[in-house]
Scaffold this motif. Structure first.
Motif, PDB file in Angstrom:
ATOM      1  N   LEU A 111       0.745  -1.049  -0.133  1.00 44.17           N
ATOM      2  CA  LEU A 111       0.122   0.001   0.033  1.00 44.17           C
ATOM      3  C   LEU A 111       0.770   1.361   0.063  1.00 44.17           C
ATOM      4  CD1 LEU A 111      -2.652  -0.987   2.594  1.00 44.17           C
ATOM      5  CD2 LEU A 111      -2.871  -1.036   0.242  1.00 44.17           C
ATOM      6  N   PRO A 112       0.717   2.026  -1.036  1.00 48.94           N
ATOM      7  CA  PRO A 112      -0.146   1.958  -1.937  1.00 48.94           C
ATOM      8  C   PRO A 112       0.514   0.830  -3.039  1.00 48.94           C
ATOM      9  CG  PRO A 112       0.894   3.967  -2.343  1.00 48.94           C
ATOM     10  CD  PRO A 112       1.279   3.383  -1.047  1.00 48.94           C
ATOM     11  N   ALA A 113      -0.200   0.601  -3.849  1.00 50.70           N
ATOM     12  CA  ALA A 113       0.104  -0.494  -4.987  1.00 50.70           C
ATOM     13  C   ALA A 113       1.125   0.177  -6.088  1.00 50.70           C
ATOM     14  CB  ALA A 113      -0.831  -1.502  -5.660  1.00 50.70           C
ATOM     15  N   ALA A 114       0.984   1.296  -6.043  1.00 52.17           N
ATOM     16  CA  ALA A 114       1.660   2.017  -7.255  1.00 52.17           C
ATOM     17  C   ALA A 114       2.036   3.352  -6.549  1.00 52.17           C
ATOM     18  CB  ALA A 114       0.991   2.225  -8.550  1.00 52.17           C
ATOM     19  N   ASP A 115       3.075   4.179  -7.062  1.00 49.88           N
ATOM     20  CA  ASP A 115       3.202   5.594  -6.937  1.00 49.88           C
ATOM     21  C   ASP A 115       2.130   6.482  -7.089  1.00 49.88           C
ATOM     22  OD1 ASP A 115       5.685   4.744  -6.229  1.00 49.88           O
ATOM     23  OD2 ASP A 115       6.798   6.038  -7.776  1.00 49.88           O
ATOM     24  N   ILE A 116       1.535   7.312  -6.102  1.00 49.66           N
ATOM     25  CA  ILE A 116       0.140   7.839  -6.372  1.00 49.66           C
ATOM     26  C   ILE A 116       0.495   9.340  -5.832  1.00 49.66           C
ATOM     27  CG2 ILE A 116      -1.046   5.823  -5.938  1.00 49.66           C
ATOM     28  CD1 ILE A 116      -1.813   6.971  -3.175  1.00 49.66           C
ATOM     29  N   ALA A 117      -0.347  10.288  -6.265  1.00 49.18           N
ATOM     30  CA  ALA A 117      -0.337  11.749  -5.954  1.00 49.18           C
ATOM     31  C   ALA A 117      -0.776  11.802  -4.519  1.00 49.18           C
ATOM     32  CB  ALA A 117      -0.901  12.357  -7.204  1.00 49.18           C
ATOM     33  N   ILE A 118      -0.265  12.808  -3.928  1.00 45.78           N
ATOM     34  CA  ILE A 118      -1.082  13.227  -2.558  1.00 45.78           C
ATOM     35  C   ILE A 118      -1.386  14.411  -2.734  1.00 45.78           C
ATOM     36  CG2 ILE A 118       0.205  11.460  -1.122  1.00 45.78           C
ATOM     37  CD1 ILE A 118       2.110  13.462  -0.163  1.00 45.78           C
ATOM     38  N   ILE A 119      -1.369  15.369  -3.893  1.00 47.00           N
ATOM     39  CA  ILE A 119      -1.840  16.575  -4.060  1.00 47.00           C
ATOM     40  C   ILE A 119      -2.328  16.696  -5.544  1.00 47.00           C
ATOM     41  CG2 ILE A 119      -0.072  17.429  -2.322  1.00 47.00           C
ATOM     42  CD1 ILE A 119       1.459  18.859  -4.703  1.00 47.00           C
ATOM     43  N   ASP A 120      -2.924  17.632  -5.572  1.00 48.37           N
ATOM     44  CA  ASP A 120      -3.425  17.816  -7.169  1.00 48.37           C
ATOM     45  C   ASP A 120      -2.304  18.646  -7.827  1.00 48.37           C
ATOM     46  OD1 ASP A 120      -5.995  16.576  -6.100  1.00 48.37           O
ATOM     47  OD2 ASP A 120      -6.870  18.535  -6.045  1.00 48.37           O
ATOM     48  N   GLY A 121      -2.122  18.455  -8.984  1.00 52.39           N
ATOM     49  CA  GLY A 121      -1.215  19.123  -9.607  1.00 52.39           C
ATOM     50  C   GLY A 121      -0.629  18.448 -10.981  1.00 52.39           C
ATOM     51  N   PHE A 122       0.321  18.978 -11.292  1.00 49.05           N
ATOM     52  CA  PHE A 122       1.123  18.163 -12.561  1.00 49.05           C
ATOM     53  C   PHE A 122       2.190  17.398 -12.049  1.00 49.05           C
ATOM     54  CE2 PHE A 122      -0.814  22.057 -14.174  1.00 49.05           C
ATOM     55  CZ  PHE A 122      -1.429  21.782 -15.209  1.00 49.05           C
ATOM     56  N   ALA A 123       1.991  16.151 -12.980  1.00 46.37           N
ATOM     57  CA  ALA A 123       3.139  15.092 -12.702  1.00 46.37           C
ATOM     58  C   ALA A 123       4.137  15.440 -13.702  1.00 46.37           C
ATOM     59  CB  ALA A 123       2.437  13.752 -12.816  1.00 46.37           C
ATOM     60  N   PHE A 124       5.639  15.186 -13.105  1.00 47.57           N
ATOM     61  CA  PHE A 124       6.835  15.371 -13.952  1.00 47.57           C
ATOM     62  C   PHE A 124       7.855  14.368 -13.396  1.00 47.57           C
ATOM     63  CE2 PHE A 124       4.977  19.754 -14.048  1.00 47.57           C
ATOM     64  CZ  PHE A 124       5.028  20.040 -15.654  1.00 47.57           C
ATOM     65  N   ALA A 125       8.763  14.274 -14.454  1.00 47.54           N
ATOM     66  CA  ALA A 125      10.107  13.643 -14.025  1.00 47.54           C
ATOM     67  C   ALA A 125      10.945  14.594 -13.293  1.00 47.54           C
ATOM     68  CB  ALA A 125      10.774  13.120 -15.072  1.00 47.54           C
ATOM     69  N   SER A 126      11.279  14.390 -11.965  1.00 49.89           N
ATOM     70  CA  SER A 126      12.161  15.463 -11.230  1.00 49.89           C
ATOM     71  C   SER A 126      13.468  15.878 -12.111  1.00 49.89           C
ATOM     72  CB  SER A 126      12.401  14.929  -9.738  1.00 49.89           C
ATOM     73  OG  SER A 126      13.058  13.706  -9.970  1.00 49.89           O
ATOM     74  N   ALA A 127      13.893  15.073 -12.874  1.00 54.92           N
ATOM     75  CA  ALA A 127      15.096  15.165 -13.677  1.00 54.92           C
ATOM     76  C   ALA A 127      14.994  16.392 -14.635  1.00 54.92           C
ATOM     77  CB  ALA A 127      15.786  13.866 -14.289  1.00 54.92           C
ATOM     78  N   ASP A 128      13.875  16.667 -14.936  1.00 53.32           N
ATOM     79  CA  ASP A 128      13.421  17.658 -16.071  1.00 53.32           C
ATOM     80  C   ASP A 128      13.174  18.911 -15.227  1.00 53.32           C
ATOM     81  OD1 ASP A 128      13.481  15.695 -17.908  1.00 53.32           O
ATOM     82  OD2 ASP A 128      11.300  15.477 -18.015  1.00 53.32           O
ATOM     83  N   LEU A 129      13.202  18.934 -14.061  1.00 51.72           N
ATOM     84  CA  LEU A 129      13.052  20.203 -13.478  1.00 51.72           C
ATOM     85  C   LEU A 129      14.110  20.767 -12.578  1.00 51.72           C
ATOM     86  CD1 LEU A 129       9.650  19.524 -11.857  1.00 51.72           C
ATOM     87  CD2 LEU A 129      10.027  20.461 -14.016  1.00 51.72           C
ATOM     88  N   LEU A 130      15.414  20.093 -12.770  1.00 51.01           N
ATOM     89  CA  LEU A 130      16.543  20.396 -12.062  1.00 51.01           C
ATOM     90  C   LEU A 130      16.767  22.127 -12.420  1.00 51.01           C
ATOM     91  CD1 LEU A 130      18.830  17.279 -12.364  1.00 51.01           C
ATOM     92  CD2 LEU A 130      17.770  18.105 -10.467  1.00 51.01           C
ATOM     93  N   GLY A 131      16.851  22.888 -11.093  1.00 50.15           N
ATOM     94  CA  GLY A 131      17.256  24.232 -11.283  1.00 50.15           C
ATOM     95  C   GLY A 131      16.405  25.252 -11.863  1.00 50.15           C
ATOM     96  N   ALA A 132      15.073  24.625 -11.955  1.00 45.35           N
ATOM     97  CA  ALA A 132      13.860  25.561 -12.266  1.00 45.35           C
ATOM     98  C   ALA A 132      13.721  26.521 -11.178  1.00 45.35           C
ATOM     99  CB  ALA A 132      12.834  24.673 -12.404  1.00 45.35           C
ATOM    100  N   SER A 133      13.585  27.753 -11.546  1.00 46.11           N
ATOM    101  CA  SER A 133      13.119  28.929 -10.856  1.00 46.11           C
ATOM    102  C   SER A 133      12.255  30.213 -11.414  1.00 46.11           C
ATOM    103  CB  SER A 133      14.326  29.380 -10.103  1.00 46.11           C
ATOM    104  OG  SER A 133      15.251  30.265 -11.003  1.00 46.11           O
ATOM    105  N   PRO A 134      11.824  30.819 -10.761  1.00 46.73           N
ATOM    106  CA  PRO A 134      11.037  32.057 -11.522  1.00 46.73           C
ATOM    107  C   PRO A 134      11.883  32.678 -12.358  1.00 46.73           C
ATOM    108  CG  PRO A 134      10.393  31.833  -9.157  1.00 46.73           C
ATOM    109  CD  PRO A 134      11.395  30.903  -9.346  1.00 46.73           C
ATOM    110  N   PHE A 135      13.017  32.734 -12.220  1.00 43.42           N
ATOM    111  CA  PHE A 135      13.770  33.583 -13.148  1.00 43.42           C
ATOM    112  C   PHE A 135      14.762  32.546 -14.165  1.00 43.42           C
ATOM    113  CE2 PHE A 135      14.356  35.298  -8.709  1.00 43.42           C
ATOM    114  CZ  PHE A 135      13.845  36.437  -9.093  1.00 43.42           C
ATOM    115  N   SER A 136      14.510  31.387 -14.111  1.00 45.54           N
ATOM    116  CA  SER A 136      15.023  30.455 -14.970  1.00 45.54           C
ATOM    117  C   SER A 136      14.206  29.284 -15.050  1.00 45.54           C
ATOM    118  CB  SER A 136      16.541  30.114 -14.570  1.00 45.54           C
ATOM    119  OG  SER A 136      16.989  28.989 -15.670  1.00 45.54           O
ATOM    120  N   PRO A 137      13.132  29.355 -15.681  1.00 46.60           N
ATOM    121  CA  PRO A 137      12.074  28.156 -15.658  1.00 46.60           C
ATOM    122  C   PRO A 137      12.479  27.271 -16.589  1.00 46.60           C
ATOM    123  CG  PRO A 137      11.207  29.841 -16.848  1.00 46.60           C
ATOM    124  CD  PRO A 137      12.408  30.585 -16.247  1.00 46.60           C
ATOM    125  N   ALA A 138      12.116  25.825 -16.140  1.00 48.55           N
ATOM    126  CA  ALA A 138      12.306  24.690 -16.893  1.00 48.55           C
ATOM    127  C   ALA A 138      11.430  24.532 -17.935  1.00 48.55           C
ATOM    128  CB  ALA A 138      12.477  23.429 -16.009  1.00 48.55           C
TER     129      ALA A 138
END
Length: 375
Positions: free
Chosen positions: A50-77
């Motif tokens: 439990l859970p049987a798979a990775d599940i979201a615990i908030i509403d939002g957008f799912a991504f691969a964390s590697a694609d968001l490295l260094g993202a910020s308001p001044f340098s968005p990914a």
């Protein structure tokens, strides 16, 4: 403490007579809605984590964390691939390992821009994080708790294997009655995992009591009231007339007039009608019988030093009410339990008949005043 002329049976000898050869009842399966408090008969391992798979615990957008490295308001990914919206409880899409809030994702331009990074597992409950595979939802010998039922429900189970012995309760009260004590015993028995089938008022004469005994069923028979030596106290007489009386008059305080018997394989416990005596005798005799029948593993006692000494009469097992104070047990009452002391008590202990008591500072084992037995 009254001292009857007849010889008293020791608590140890009486308990041995009552519980000799007593075995757990057959296991049954109870619906989750009915299993709370029953004693688990066996472990119930989950087929999947439990859970049987990775599940979201908030509403939002799912991504691969590697694609968001260094993202910020001044340098968005600017992640590639499709955009995945998920809500709490949804399984993550393949290749995604985090969920970020919608406010960090800008979809107003030709490209999706993300103004914040997230680590692996952010906004996510990972597979097996709540409960690993093959781990039991319940532990054999322990009462089923609300959290156990929650786990079972989340795993898709509909019932659990439990042992719930049937306790047939007779209130030997007659016109005056021991109704309050019988109600207390019924509540304690249910809290200990038993199913209570009757709280019937029975007239205080041997014929009426005997007829109620003959009609009773279940794995344990408990009577409340009529165990003394007064003119209307005929419970022991009724037990003796049926050849099932083992002992009447126990070296126990409170609870000296308790009577015990066996009707075939069924233990019979006749408790005094006074609330404190009924409670003490229930803790000492009925509860160990329930534990044997349910297979419950005895909860551990809490060992603390005594805040002050306990003086006890030799030859009688005396029960003592305790309250925790400053990491010590403070004795509240010995051999007699006024209701206001019962209300204050956190635990109790039994001073054996061969002891004169305990000095202040002695470590002693206190059992909670809930359903806990001494054997």
């Amino acid at each position: 403490m009254p001292t009857p002329a007849v010889a008293l049976t020791s608590v140890e000898a009486a308990l041995a007579l009552l519980t000799e050869g007593l075995q757990p009842v057959a296991a049954t399966r109870l619906a989750l809605s009915e299993a709370l408090g029953a004693v688990a008969a066996e472990a119930a391992p989950l087929a999947a984590p439990l859970p049987a798979a990775d599940i979201a615990i908030i509403d939002g957008f799912a991504f691969a964390s590697a694609d968001l490295l260094g993202a910020s308001p001044f340098s968005p990914a600017v992640p590639g691939g499709p955009l995945h919206w998920v809500e709490a409880g949804d399984a993550l899409p393949a290749g995604c390992d985090c969920v970020i809030e919608a406010g960090l994702v800008d979809r107003s331009g030709p490209l999706v821009e993300v103004s914040g990074e997230a680590v692996t597992g952010s906004g996510v409950s990972r597979r097996g994080e709540d409960w690993p595979a093959d781990s039991p939802a319940v532990t054999a010998g322990h009462p089923v708790r609300a959290v156990d039922i929650l786990v079972a429900r989340m795993a898709g189970l509909t019932d659990l294997p439990v042992r719930r012995p049937v306790l047939h309760l007779l209130n030997v009260g007659g016109a005056t009655g021991a109704t309050a004590s019988a109600g207390l015993v019924a509540d304690l028995a249910r809290a200990a995992g038993a199913q209570v089938t009757s709280v019937t008022a029975v007239a205080r004469d041997a014929a009426a009591i005997g007829g109620a005994i003959d009609a009773a069923d279940g794995e344990l028979l408990v009577l409340v009231g009529g165990t003394g030596t007064g003119r209307g106290d005929a419970t022991a007489e009724a037990l003796a007339a049926r050849g099932i009386l083992l002992a009447h008059g126990i070296a126990l305080s409170p609870g000296t007039t308790t009577a015990l018997g066996r009707r075939g394989a069924v233990p019979v416990v006749a408790l005094p009608g006074a609330p404190d005596q009924a409670l003490a005798a229930f803790w000492t005799f009925a509860l160990p019988a329930i534990d044997r029948l349910s297979g419950r593993i005895r909860p551990p006692a809490r060992v603390l030093p005594l805040a002050r000494k306990i003086a006890s009469a030799v030859g009688v097992t005396e029960l003592v009410l305790l309250r925790e104070a400053n990491d010590a047990w403070l004795p509240l009452a010995v051999g007699r339990f006024p209701l206001h002391r019962l209300a204050e008590a956190d635990a109790w202990l039994a001073v054996p008949g061969d002891s004169e008591g305990y000095a202040a500072g002695t470590p002693v084992a206190g059992f909670t005043v809930s359903a806990t037995s001494i054997a």
